[in-house]
Write a protein that holds these residues in place. Structure first.
Motif, PDB file in Angstrom:
ATOM      1  N   VAL A   1       0.680  -1.133  -0.214  1.00  0.00           N
ATOM      2  CA  VAL A   1       0.163  -0.105   0.013  1.00  0.00           C
ATOM      3  C   VAL A   1       0.965   1.146  -0.017  1.00  0.00           C
ATOM      4  O   VAL A   1       0.648   2.269  -0.302  1.00  0.00           O
ATOM      5  CB  VAL A   1      -1.013  -0.140   1.053  1.00  0.00           C
ATOM      6  CG1 VAL A   1      -0.128   0.358   2.590  1.00  0.00           C
ATOM      7  CG2 VAL A   1      -2.286   1.031   0.881  1.00  0.00           C
ATOM      8  N   GLU A   2       2.063   1.376   0.503  1.00  0.00           N
ATOM      9  CA  GLU A   2       2.926   2.417   0.618  1.00  0.00           C
ATOM     10  C   GLU A   2       3.481   2.771  -0.819  1.00  0.00           C
ATOM     11  O   GLU A   2       3.813   3.923  -1.191  1.00  0.00           O
ATOM     12  CB  GLU A   2       4.183   2.310   1.520  1.00  0.00           C
ATOM     13  CG  GLU A   2       3.932   1.955   2.962  1.00  0.00           C
ATOM     14  CD  GLU A   2       3.193   3.028   3.407  1.00  0.00           C
ATOM     15  OE1 GLU A   2       3.361   4.321   2.992  1.00  0.00           O
ATOM     16  OE2 GLU A   2       2.218   2.803   4.600  1.00  0.00           O
TER      17      GLU A   2
ATOM     18  N   ALA B   1       4.589   1.974  12.237  1.00  0.00           N
ATOM     19  CA  ALA B   1       3.934   3.347  11.941  1.00  0.00           C
ATOM     20  C   ALA B   1       2.646   3.487  12.106  1.00  0.00           C
ATOM     21  O   ALA B   1       1.978   4.656  12.565  1.00  0.00           O
ATOM     22  CB  ALA B   1       4.440   3.411  10.420  1.00  0.00           C
ATOM     23  N   ASP B   2       1.503   2.532  11.779  1.00  0.00           N
ATOM     24  CA  ASP B   2       0.144   2.697  12.139  1.00  0.00           C
ATOM     25  C   ASP B   2       0.020   2.770  13.370  1.00  0.00           C
ATOM     26  O   ASP B   2      -0.830   3.611  14.052  1.00  0.00           O
ATOM     27  CB  ASP B   2      -0.422   1.596  11.605  1.00  0.00           C
ATOM     28  CG  ASP B   2      -0.248   1.268   9.889  1.00  0.00           C
ATOM     29  OD1 ASP B   2      -0.662   2.376   9.322  1.00  0.00           O
ATOM     30  OD2 ASP B   2      -0.302   0.162   9.387  1.00  0.00           O
ATOM     31  N   ARG B   3       0.595   1.904  14.405  1.00  0.00           N
ATOM     32  CA  ARG B   3       0.522   2.093  15.692  1.00  0.00           C
ATOM     33  C   ARG B   3       0.802   3.467  16.160  1.00  0.00           C
ATOM     34  O   ARG B   3       0.185   4.109  17.106  1.00  0.00           O
ATOM     35  CB  ARG B   3       1.245   0.944  16.423  1.00  0.00           C
ATOM     36  CG  ARG B   3       0.768  -0.448  16.436  1.00  0.00           C
ATOM     37  CD  ARG B   3       1.293  -1.340  17.382  1.00  0.00           C
ATOM     38  NE  ARG B   3       2.877  -1.523  17.028  1.00  0.00           N
ATOM     39  CZ  ARG B   3       3.424  -2.097  16.294  1.00  0.00           C
ATOM     40  NH1 ARG B   3       2.597  -2.928  15.532  1.00  0.00           N
ATOM     41  NH2 ARG B   3       4.874  -2.262  16.146  1.00  0.00           N
TER      42      ARG B   3
ATOM     43  N   LEU C   1      -1.718   5.980  15.014  1.00  0.00           N
ATOM     44  CA  LEU C   1      -3.238   5.820  15.959  1.00  0.00           C
ATOM     45  C   LEU C   1      -3.051   6.518  17.267  1.00  0.00           C
ATOM     46  O   LEU C   1      -3.716   7.227  17.900  1.00  0.00           O
ATOM     47  CB  LEU C   1      -3.675   4.468  15.771  1.00  0.00           C
ATOM     48  CG  LEU C   1      -5.262   4.175  16.509  1.00  0.00           C
ATOM     49  CD1 LEU C   1      -6.058   5.095  15.988  1.00  0.00           C
ATOM     50  CD2 LEU C   1      -5.494   2.772  16.285  1.00  0.00           C
ATOM     51  N   ARG C   2      -1.937   6.085  17.944  1.00  0.00           N
ATOM     52  CA  ARG C   2      -1.823   6.461  19.293  1.00  0.00           C
ATOM     53  C   ARG C   2      -1.616   8.188  19.287  1.00  0.00           C
ATOM     54  O   ARG C   2      -2.228   8.611  20.036  1.00  0.00           O
ATOM     55  CB  ARG C   2      -0.457   5.692  19.822  1.00  0.00           C
ATOM     56  CG  ARG C   2      -0.304   6.106  21.322  1.00  0.00           C
ATOM     57  CD  ARG C   2       0.838   5.284  21.998  1.00  0.00           C
ATOM     58  NE  ARG C   2       2.271   5.679  21.476  1.00  0.00           N
ATOM     59  CZ  ARG C   2       2.986   5.119  20.843  1.00  0.00           C
ATOM     60  NH1 ARG C   2       2.588   3.708  20.600  1.00  0.00           N
ATOM     61  NH2 ARG C   2       4.215   5.447  20.184  1.00  0.00           N
ATOM     62  N   SER C   3      -0.776   8.662  18.388  1.00  0.00           N
ATOM     63  CA  SER C   3      -0.692   9.997  18.382  1.00  0.00           C
ATOM     64  C   SER C   3      -2.150  10.596  18.047  1.00  0.00           C
ATOM     65  O   SER C   3      -2.440  11.566  18.812  1.00  0.00           O
ATOM     66  CB  SER C   3       0.374  10.441  17.121  1.00  0.00           C
ATOM     67  OG  SER C   3       1.485   9.756  17.538  1.00  0.00           O
ATOM     68  N   ALA C   4      -2.838  10.123  17.216  1.00  0.00           N
ATOM     69  CA  ALA C   4      -4.286  10.794  16.948  1.00  0.00           C
ATOM     70  C   ALA C   4      -4.977  10.791  18.083  1.00  0.00           C
ATOM     71  O   ALA C   4      -5.614  11.829  18.560  1.00  0.00           O
ATOM     72  CB  ALA C   4      -4.903  10.217  15.824  1.00  0.00           C
ATOM     73  N   LEU C   5      -5.124   9.536  18.917  1.00  0.00           N
ATOM     74  CA  LEU C   5      -5.992   9.488  20.029  1.00  0.00           C
ATOM     75  C   LEU C   5      -5.341  10.247  21.098  1.00  0.00           C
ATOM     76  O   LEU C   5      -6.122  11.002  21.945  1.00  0.00           O
ATOM     77  CB  LEU C   5      -5.994   8.178  20.523  1.00  0.00           C
ATOM     78  CG  LEU C   5      -6.655   7.193  19.519  1.00  0.00           C
ATOM     79  CD1 LEU C   5      -6.655   5.718  19.842  1.00  0.00           C
ATOM     80  CD2 LEU C   5      -8.164   7.485  19.335  1.00  0.00           C
TER      81      LEU C   5
END
Length: 234
Positions: free
Chosen positions: A114-115, A198-200, A203-207
């Motif tokens: 996907v990248e 990178a996904d983790r 997501l953690r940063s967004a939350l």
């Protein structure tokens, strides 16, 4: 893709016919593109669109496989950005035929490529659709190596089930209240979660940003803090 290629121009005309509700005309234009393809690259493009206009899941799978095979024959940078979408389409076709384990294998392969997909809305759509496919077929992944997977290594890429449930509940509450800022921050990272480091972090940063704004009710602030601190997002 070169917009001046005759095959591409036919496919663009076919997409316009689709948008206007002229399915028969669209299929005829895509068939014309296939018939006029001069090489594997052009045939790959035409097969992608023809797969969308088949009358049975079996034929849809056949044309998606044809598209993937042609891309493999090209084997250069012109098709590198296609593979996420090609494996995504193969995954959807396999699911329609009741083969969830093989579908999961293709969703994993899509996630691995996907990248390389073009950035922007097209890349985002692919990421969201791949993540949804992975979630929907996660229960079948244990069997995937034995079902036409040629022993492919299948890595779990879905969000931890408990954490996923908690995030879904929070998102549902935010939708009900119209918490647009929280949704705008969290949804892209959540919907596009593919299990990488990178996904983790994303997501953690967004939350964390939602949590830091302190605009939520106390119970949601507390629940969000638990999610952010979970082992699944470290």
């Amino acid at each position: 893709m070169d917009p001046e290629l005759p095959v591409v121009r036919l496919c663009v005309a076919g997409m316009q016919a689709e948008a206007e509700g002229r399915a028969g005309a669209a299929r005829a234009l895509f068939q014309q593109a296939w018939d006029s393809a001069a090489d594997d690259y052009e045939a790959c493009i035409a097969a992608h669109y023809l797969a969308r206009h088949q009358n049975s899941p079996e034929e849809t799978l056949r044309w998606n496989q044809e598209c993937l095979d042609r891309a493999d024959r090209v084997g250069d940078e012109r098709v590198a950005g296609f593979y996420a979408s090609l494996h995504l389409n193969m995954g959807h076709a396999c699911r329609q035929l009741g083969r969830p384990a093989l579908a999961h294998t293709h969703f994993v392969r899509a996630a691995e490529r996907v990248e390389q997909a073009p950035e922007g809305q097209y890349g985002d759509w692919n990421r969201f659709a791949i993540a949804a496919g992975l979630r929907d077929t996660a229960g079948a992944r244990e069997d995937s190596a034995g079902e036409d997977g040629a022993g492919a290594e299948v890595v779990p890429r879905s969000l931890d089930e408990v954490v996923d449930g908690r995030v879904r509940e929070l998102v549902s509450r935010w939708c009900a209240r119209g918490e647009l800022m929280a949704l705008g921050l969290a949804l892209p990272a959540y919907l596009g979660y593919l299990g990488t480091a990178a996904d983790r972090i994303r997501l953690r940063s967004a939350l964390h940003m939602v949590h830091a704004a302190r605009r939520l009710p106390a119970d949601e602030q507390a629940e969000l803090g638990v999610v952010i601190g979970s082992a699944a997002l470290r």
